[in-house]
Enzyme design. Sequence first.
Site, PDB file in Angstrom:
ATOM      1  N   GLN A  30       3.647   7.953  -7.760  1.00  0.00           N
ATOM      2  CA  GLN A  30       2.832   7.148  -8.680  1.00  0.00           C
ATOM      3  C   GLN A  30       2.930   7.715 -10.099  1.00  0.00           C
ATOM      4  O   GLN A  30       2.788   8.921 -10.303  1.00  0.00           O
ATOM      5  CB  GLN A  30       1.369   7.123  -8.189  1.00  0.00           C
ATOM      6  CG  GLN A  30       0.457   6.208  -8.968  1.00  0.00           C
ATOM      7  CD  GLN A  30       0.830   4.723  -8.844  1.00  0.00           C
ATOM      8  OE1 GLN A  30       1.379   4.284  -7.841  1.00  0.00           O
ATOM      9  NE2 GLN A  30       0.554   3.956  -9.873  1.00  0.00           N
TER      10      GLN A  30
ATOM     11  N   LYS B  42      -2.092   0.259  -2.327  1.00  0.00           N
ATOM     12  CA  LYS B  42      -0.757   0.307  -1.712  1.00  0.00           C
ATOM     13  C   LYS B  42      -0.859   0.780  -0.260  1.00  0.00           C
ATOM     14  O   LYS B  42      -0.257   0.196   0.645  1.00  0.00           O
ATOM     15  CB  LYS B  42       0.174   1.235  -2.524  1.00  0.00           C
ATOM     16  CG  LYS B  42       0.577   0.633  -3.869  1.00  0.00           C
ATOM     17  CD  LYS B  42       1.327   1.599  -4.775  1.00  0.00           C
ATOM     18  CE  LYS B  42       1.558   0.951  -6.138  1.00  0.00           C
ATOM     19  NZ  LYS B  42       2.203   1.798  -7.135  1.00  0.00           N
TER      20      LYS B  42
ATOM     21  N   ASP C  90      10.613   1.983  -5.538  1.00  0.00           N
ATOM     22  CA  ASP C  90      10.221   1.554  -6.886  1.00  0.00           C
ATOM     23  C   ASP C  90      11.420   0.993  -7.655  1.00  0.00           C
ATOM     24  O   ASP C  90      11.247   0.351  -8.694  1.00  0.00           O
ATOM     25  CB  ASP C  90       9.685   2.759  -7.683  1.00  0.00           C
ATOM     26  CG  ASP C  90       8.166   2.800  -7.730  1.00  0.00           C
ATOM     27  OD1 ASP C  90       7.542   1.729  -7.712  1.00  0.00           O
ATOM     28  OD2 ASP C  90       7.620   3.918  -7.807  1.00  0.00           O
TER      29      ASP C  90
HETATM   30  N1  GUN Z   1       2.482   3.121 -12.399  1.00  0.00           N
HETATM   31  C1  GUN Z   1       2.287   1.873 -12.903  1.00  0.00           C
HETATM   32  N2  GUN Z   1       3.106   0.982 -12.292  1.00  0.00           N
HETATM   33  C2  GUN Z   1       3.818   1.685 -11.391  1.00  0.00           C
HETATM   34  C3  GUN Z   1       4.813   1.314 -10.446  1.00  0.00           C
HETATM   35  O1  GUN Z   1       5.241   0.156 -10.321  1.00  0.00           O
HETATM   36  N3  GUN Z   1       5.305   2.321  -9.672  1.00  0.00           N
HETATM   37  C4  GUN Z   1       4.880   3.607  -9.813  1.00  0.00           C
HETATM   38  N4  GUN Z   1       5.446   4.532  -9.023  1.00  0.00           N
HETATM   39  N5  GUN Z   1       3.963   3.977 -10.665  1.00  0.00           N
HETATM   40  C5  GUN Z   1       3.435   3.015 -11.451  1.00  0.00           C
END
Ligand code: GUN
Length: 285
Positions: free
Chosen positions: A98, A54, A121
Amino acid sequence: MPAQLLDGKSLAERLRQTLAERAKQFNARTGRPAGLAVILVGNNPASEVYVRHKVAACEKATIASQLVRLEASCTTEALLSQIESLNNDSQVDGILVQLPLPEHIPEKRVIEAIAPNKDVDGFHPANAGALFTGQPCLKPCTPFGVMVMLEQIKAPLRGAHAVVVGASNIVGKPLAMMLLQAGATVTICNSKTLNLEEKTRRADILIAAVGRPSLITAEMVKPGAVVIDVGINRLDSGKLVGDVDFERVAQVAQAITPVPGGVGPMTIAMLLQNTLDAAEAASLS
Ligand code: GUN
């Protein structure tokens, strides 16, 4: 293999080039880059990889990213206070915590602490509720990416029967809402669903988002269906696979996403898009 291969990797790459252009224009117009803050609590190995991707994607797109690392033992209050300060930071347009979090930290409190207009998100109840009621909002990145892939192949959604296997808050439920909004008739299946095969065989658009290898076999797929595999599973052999028995289902489906290289890369592209959308909205407010 008769099915068309839906190459998320190259579509995401094209999107990222367009988003990088938008990011440059944002910078030129406002005098600052769009900004994303990613918070990683602890060092879950899979999360480490996701977060690295990311942050690298932001850099490539000239979006300023900051990675905030907290110890796995940190208190809920310490995390909430970090979120609060990012909420108040005008250089930060998007905040992503995350998941999963260490067990002692309540996910719900953390998600609800993020300012909804920075919730890239799309997990905050304000954004989930807006999606549910068809209002403009920040949308969860993975289902958003699936919708962009379907749009790209011009899969007819109005009047189509979409079956979503998996009812998580992150993928299944929001994707079902997006498909419904696009005019599909939607069936959502969960782990309690009886006769799953009977449901999946009716799908014109079949989405697998469970996290179980080979859950979807060729017998469960209607000939000519579009099959989107959101699952990511690591086999004991180390091989990465989705939820769909790819080789066999590809003989039946009209189009299919591979794993890896299907939905996964789209998630990051949509995160960049959400960050730019949030930045542009903030600059105009
Ligand atoms: N963990 C697995 N997928 C995601 C996601 O799309 N966003 C976040 N913040 N954590 C994750």
